[in-house]
Design a protein around this motif. Structure first.
Motif, mmCIF file in Angstrom:
data_model
loop_
_atom_site.group_PDB
_atom_site.id
_atom_site.type_symbol
_atom_site.label_atom_id
_atom_site.label_comp_id
_atom_site.label_asym_id
_atom_site.label_seq_id
_atom_site.Cartn_x
_atom_site.Cartn_y
_atom_site.Cartn_z
ATOM 1 N N VAL A 83 -4.706 0.000 8.731
ATOM 2 C CA VAL A 83 -5.663 1.001 9.206
ATOM 3 C C VAL A 83 -5.654 0.981 10.735
ATOM 4 O O VAL A 83 -5.048 0.105 11.344
ATOM 5 N N GLU A 84 -6.359 1.950 11.355
ATOM 6 C CA GLU A 84 -6.290 2.062 12.813
ATOM 7 C C GLU A 84 -7.394 1.308 13.536
ATOM 8 O O GLU A 84 -7.238 0.954 14.692
ATOM 9 N N GLY A 86 -13.394 -2.715 7.692
ATOM 10 C CA GLY A 86 -14.662 -3.128 7.079
ATOM 11 C C GLY A 86 -15.007 -2.287 5.861
ATOM 12 O O GLY A 86 -15.393 -2.806 4.811
ATOM 13 N N ILE A 87 -14.830 -0.971 6.003
ATOM 14 C CA ILE A 87 -15.150 -0.068 4.886
ATOM 15 C C ILE A 87 -14.202 -0.309 3.713
ATOM 16 O O ILE A 87 -14.612 -0.346 2.552
ATOM 17 N N LEU A 88 -12.922 -0.485 4.033
ATOM 18 C CA LEU A 88 -11.927 -0.696 2.979
ATOM 19 C C LEU A 88 -12.227 -1.942 2.166
ATOM 20 O O LEU A 88 -12.111 -1.954 0.945
ATOM 21 N N ILE A 89 -12.596 -3.012 2.882
ATOM 22 C CA ILE A 89 -12.837 -4.277 2.196
ATOM 23 C C ILE A 89 -14.166 -4.232 1.429
ATOM 24 O O ILE A 89 -14.262 -4.704 0.300
ATOM 25 N N CYS A 108 -4.999 5.339 6.431
ATOM 26 C CA CYS A 108 -4.321 4.204 5.786
ATOM 27 C C CYS A 108 -2.825 4.442 5.663
ATOM 28 O O CYS A 108 -2.393 5.534 5.329
ATOM 29 N N GLU A 109 -2.088 3.396 5.917
ATOM 30 C CA GLU A 109 -0.662 3.440 5.613
ATOM 31 C C GLU A 109 -0.376 2.251 4.710
ATOM 32 O O GLU A 109 -0.702 1.121 5.042
ATOM 33 N N GLU A 145 -3.758 -1.953 12.615
ATOM 34 C CA GLU A 145 -2.619 -1.645 13.482
ATOM 35 C C GLU A 145 -3.126 -0.558 14.412
ATOM 36 O O GLU A 145 -3.154 0.617 14.047
ATOM 37 N N LYS A 146 -3.554 -0.948 15.609
ATOM 38 C CA LYS A 146 -4.207 0.009 16.510
ATOM 39 C C LYS A 146 -3.379 1.288 16.655
ATOM 40 O O LYS A 146 -2.213 1.258 17.042
#
Length: 310
Positions: free
Chosen positions: A247-248, A254-257, A225-226, A292-293
């Protein structure tokens, strides 16, 4: 010859540097956070630290060329009546053990003997104690009443230096600051001065978001995460903050949300609570997650996150 005298003068400057922990204790509602904010003021730099990694909850650091004051706050001193409060009280008592200067904050409203056991501990304290009587703007009886109050506190804490002030109206704050500076021991700084000077409020917000992500998710998520504060708008009543968590990968998003947005909601709630406590204002917080890939590999992205010089 010239080089040796230069080295000499540098040494001198280093020897004169003062630094120390100034710990703020006192019962709830006496205005500790208002005082804290007034003391640290615009020169604030924050580091959030988890309670278990440090005895201090570091609230702010004031750096000048020849000084570093590390203010740390402890939860309000409570007479314990259930388990949680007991652990908070233990935390407050640990503050007494390792302060260079102890700021005991009271006000003109509370009964001086409200918390006798804690006062007895403060009375035995080796470090210098500055007893701050806050909110003197609320005194009805003027000078005479203030003198009675000072006398009552002097009985309870004979060794303490008593400083009446009003944090809200910044009355007598200069004097308090002058005394803190005089009482700080000679010492090199505890924290990198460059790393911590003039970090604006945005820095504080990103640190809090990072900390809550660290506490909420499993290992690899926080490091992917940035956190970027896209907006920080403050007026007299509230602060509107918009934060984007980059995230990348989609899976990380999905996990963050979380299911139905539950995980992100929880992070948002924890973040907002901390920011409101710190700024003593209502906070309207928007949290977004963006993919953000491979942001870590993209130099221009890194530049915009401030990791590399332009």
């Amino acid at each position: 010859e010239m080089t040796s005298s230069l080295v000499g003068s540098e040494m001198c400057i280093r020897d004169r540097h003062k630094a120390g922990f100034v710990n703020i204790v006192g019962n709830p509602n006496v205005g500790k956070s208002t005082l804290m904010n007034s003391l640290v003021g615009e020169r604030i730099s924050i580091i959030t630290s988890k309670a278990q990694t440090t005895r201090h909850r570091i609230m702010g650091i004031v750096n000048t060329d020849d000084m570093q004051i590390v203010y740390s706050d402890t939860p309000g001193v409570l007479v314990p009546n259930y388990k949680l409060q007991e652990s908070m009280l233990n935390f407050s008592q640990s503050a007494l053990l390792d302060a260079d200067v102890l700021l005991y904050v009271t006000d003109v409203v509370e009964t001086p003997t409200k918390n006798q056991p804690f006062l007895d501990k403060v009375a035995k304290e080796e470090a210098p104690v500055l007893l701050v009587i806050n909110k003197i703007d609320l005194l009805k009886g003027g000078q005479a009443e203030l003198e009675r109050l000072v006398a009552a506190w002097h009985e309870l804490l004979p060794k303490a230096e008593i400083i009446p002030l009003s944090a809200q109206y910044k009355f007598n704050l200069d004097y308090l600051l002058k005394r803190i500076k005089e009482l700080l021991p000679p010492s090199p700084p505890f924290f990198e001065k460059d790393a911590l000077t003039d970090k604006p409020a945005r820095f504080f917000v990103t640190e809090i978001v990072r900390e809550k992500i660290l506490l909420t998710y499993d290992k690899e998520i926080p490091y992917a995460c940035e956190v970027v504060v896209e907006q920080f708008k403050e007026d007299d009543k509230q602060i509107h903050i918009m934060v984007v968590i980059n995230v990348e990968r989609d899976s990380q998003k999905g996990i963050l949300i979380g299911k139905g947005g539950s995980a992100l909601k929880r992070v948002g709630m924890l973040v907002r609570k901390d920011i409101e406590t710190f700024f003593q204002k209502k906070v309207f917080l928007e949290l977004y997650v963006k993919v953000e890939k491979d942001w870590r590999n993209q130099e221009n992205k890194l530049k915009s996150f401030g990791y590399m010089p332009d």
